[in-house]
Design a protein around this motif. Sequence first.
Motif, short mmCIF file in Angstrom:
data_model
loop_
_atom_site.label_atom_id
_atom_site.label_comp_id
_atom_site.label_asym_id
_atom_site.label_seq_id
_atom_site.Cartn_x
_atom_site.Cartn_y
_atom_site.Cartn_z
N ASP A 48 5.12 2.65 -3.78
CA ASP A 48 4.94 3.75 -2.83
C ASP A 48 3.47 3.94 -2.49
O ASP A 48 3.10 4.12 -1.33
CB ASP A 48 5.51 5.06 -3.38
CG ASP A 48 7.03 5.11 -3.37
OD1 ASP A 48 7.66 4.31 -2.65
OD2 ASP A 48 7.58 5.96 -4.10
N ARG A 49 2.63 3.91 -3.51
CA ARG A 49 1.20 4.11 -3.29
C ARG A 49 0.61 2.98 -2.44
O ARG A 49 -0.14 3.23 -1.49
CB ARG A 49 0.48 4.22 -4.64
CG ARG A 49 -0.93 4.73 -4.50
CD ARG A 49 -1.56 5.12 -5.82
NE ARG A 49 -1.75 3.98 -6.69
CZ ARG A 49 -1.30 3.89 -7.94
NH1 ARG A 49 -0.63 4.88 -8.48
NH2 ARG A 49 -1.52 2.81 -8.65
N ILE A 50 0.96 1.76 -2.76
CA ILE A 50 0.46 0.61 -2.00
C ILE A 50 1.02 0.62 -0.58
O ILE A 50 0.29 0.42 0.39
CB ILE A 50 0.78 -0.71 -2.73
CG1 ILE A 50 -0.04 -0.79 -4.02
CG2 ILE A 50 0.53 -1.91 -1.84
CD1 ILE A 50 0.38 -1.92 -4.95
N GLY A 51 2.32 0.86 -0.46
CA GLY A 51 2.95 0.88 0.86
C GLY A 51 2.40 1.97 1.75
O GLY A 51 2.16 1.75 2.95
N GLU A 52 2.14 3.14 1.18
CA GLU A 52 1.55 4.22 1.98
C GLU A 52 0.14 3.87 2.41
O GLU A 52 -0.28 4.19 3.52
CB GLU A 52 1.57 5.54 1.20
CG GLU A 52 0.91 6.70 1.92
CD GLU A 52 1.42 6.97 3.34
OE1 GLU A 52 0.65 7.56 4.13
OE2 GLU A 52 2.56 6.61 3.68
N GLY A 53 -0.59 3.17 1.56
CA GLY A 53 -1.92 2.72 1.94
C GLY A 53 -1.88 1.75 3.11
O GLY A 53 -2.68 1.86 4.05
N PHE A 54 -0.91 0.82 3.08
CA PHE A 54 -0.76 -0.12 4.19
C PHE A 54 -0.36 0.62 5.47
O PHE A 54 -0.90 0.38 6.54
CB PHE A 54 0.30 -1.18 3.88
CG PHE A 54 -0.14 -2.22 2.89
CD1 PHE A 54 -1.46 -2.43 2.56
CD2 PHE A 54 0.81 -3.03 2.28
CE1 PHE A 54 -1.85 -3.40 1.66
CE2 PHE A 54 0.44 -4.00 1.38
CZ PHE A 54 -0.89 -4.19 1.06
N ARG A 55 0.62 1.54 5.34
CA ARG A 55 1.08 2.28 6.51
C ARG A 55 -0.06 3.08 7.12
O ARG A 55 -0.32 3.03 8.33
CB ARG A 55 2.23 3.22 6.14
CG ARG A 55 2.89 3.89 7.37
CD ARG A 55 3.56 5.20 7.01
NE ARG A 55 2.63 6.18 6.53
CZ ARG A 55 1.78 6.88 7.30
NH1 ARG A 55 1.73 6.69 8.60
NH2 ARG A 55 0.96 7.77 6.77
N ALA A 56 -0.80 3.80 6.29
CA ALA A 56 -1.91 4.62 6.79
C ALA A 56 -3.01 3.74 7.39
O ALA A 56 -3.62 4.10 8.40
CB ALA A 56 -2.47 5.48 5.66
N SER A 109 -3.03 -7.99 11.21
CA SER A 109 -3.11 -9.10 12.17
C SER A 109 -1.78 -9.40 12.86
O SER A 109 -1.73 -10.22 13.76
CB SER A 109 -3.63 -10.36 11.48
OG SER A 109 -2.64 -10.90 10.63
N ARG A 110 -0.73 -8.74 12.44
CA ARG A 110 0.59 -8.97 13.01
C ARG A 110 1.04 -7.71 13.76
O ARG A 110 1.52 -6.77 13.14
CB ARG A 110 1.57 -9.36 11.93
CG ARG A 110 1.21 -10.76 11.41
CD ARG A 110 1.97 -11.14 10.20
NE ARG A 110 1.88 -12.53 9.83
CZ ARG A 110 0.79 -13.16 9.38
NH1 ARG A 110 -0.36 -12.54 9.33
NH2 ARG A 110 0.84 -14.42 9.00
N PRO A 111 0.87 -7.70 15.08
CA PRO A 111 1.16 -6.48 15.84
C PRO A 111 2.61 -6.03 15.77
O PRO A 111 2.91 -4.86 16.02
CB PRO A 111 0.78 -6.83 17.28
CG PRO A 111 0.31 -8.23 17.29
CD PRO A 111 0.34 -8.77 15.90
N ASP A 112 3.52 -6.93 15.41
CA ASP A 112 4.91 -6.52 15.30
C ASP A 112 5.21 -5.81 13.98
O ASP A 112 6.31 -5.28 13.80
CB ASP A 112 5.86 -7.71 15.50
CG ASP A 112 5.59 -8.88 14.57
OD1 ASP A 112 4.47 -8.97 14.02
OD2 ASP A 112 6.49 -9.70 14.38
N VAL A 113 4.26 -5.77 13.05
CA VAL A 113 4.39 -4.97 11.84
C VAL A 113 3.93 -3.56 12.20
O VAL A 113 2.77 -3.34 12.54
CB VAL A 113 3.55 -5.55 10.68
CG1 VAL A 113 3.60 -4.63 9.47
CG2 VAL A 113 4.04 -6.95 10.32
N LYS A 114 4.86 -2.63 12.16
CA LYS A 114 4.61 -1.26 12.60
C LYS A 114 4.62 -0.31 11.40
O LYS A 114 5.24 -0.58 10.38
CB LYS A 114 5.71 -0.81 13.58
CG LYS A 114 5.95 -1.75 14.73
CD LYS A 114 4.97 -1.53 15.82
CE LYS A 114 5.36 -2.34 17.04
NZ LYS A 114 4.26 -2.81 17.78
N ALA A 115 3.95 0.82 11.57
CA ALA A 115 3.90 1.83 10.52
C ALA A 115 5.31 2.27 10.11
O ALA A 115 5.57 2.51 8.93
CB ALA A 115 3.08 3.03 10.99
#
Length: 142
Positions: free
Chosen positions: A118-126, A81-87
């Motif tokens: 790392d696992r959680i962060g990669e899930g968010f990024r993907a 919901s926050r467009p300024d949060v980028k991959a």
Amino acid sequence: MPETTLDNPLKRFDITASEIDRVVTVFYAHIRRHPDLGPVFGAHLEDADWPEHEDKIARFWRNAILREKSYNGNPMRVHLSRPDVKAEHFPLWLGLFHQVLKAELPEPTASSWGVLADRIGEGFRAGIVSMRQPKDEPPKLF
């Protein structure tokens, strides 16, 4: 006496709630000073909001690690919901998080938490990459 996995057989690795709280507090102190991540967080959090945010994130981690069931939320929806949060923010976030883990915790605990992060962060990024791409384009896998 410190809690062990024998005291809580559901927890993922040996760490206490107070250690989790401390790591989160130290981490967000670093976030606020980070040249790229600080402004992104600052756009959504006033100075007075940080303690509440840190408490919420500590509850997230205590839930994920200690299985406390103390967190209720949908972090993927919040990030989307926050467009300024980028991959591209997630590798920066994870790099900083690993630095704090290594500075604050014994190596086995820092390593175990780092793998989970790392696992959680990669899930968010993907998830961000997938949900924000145009529907008629092939999926981006990286």
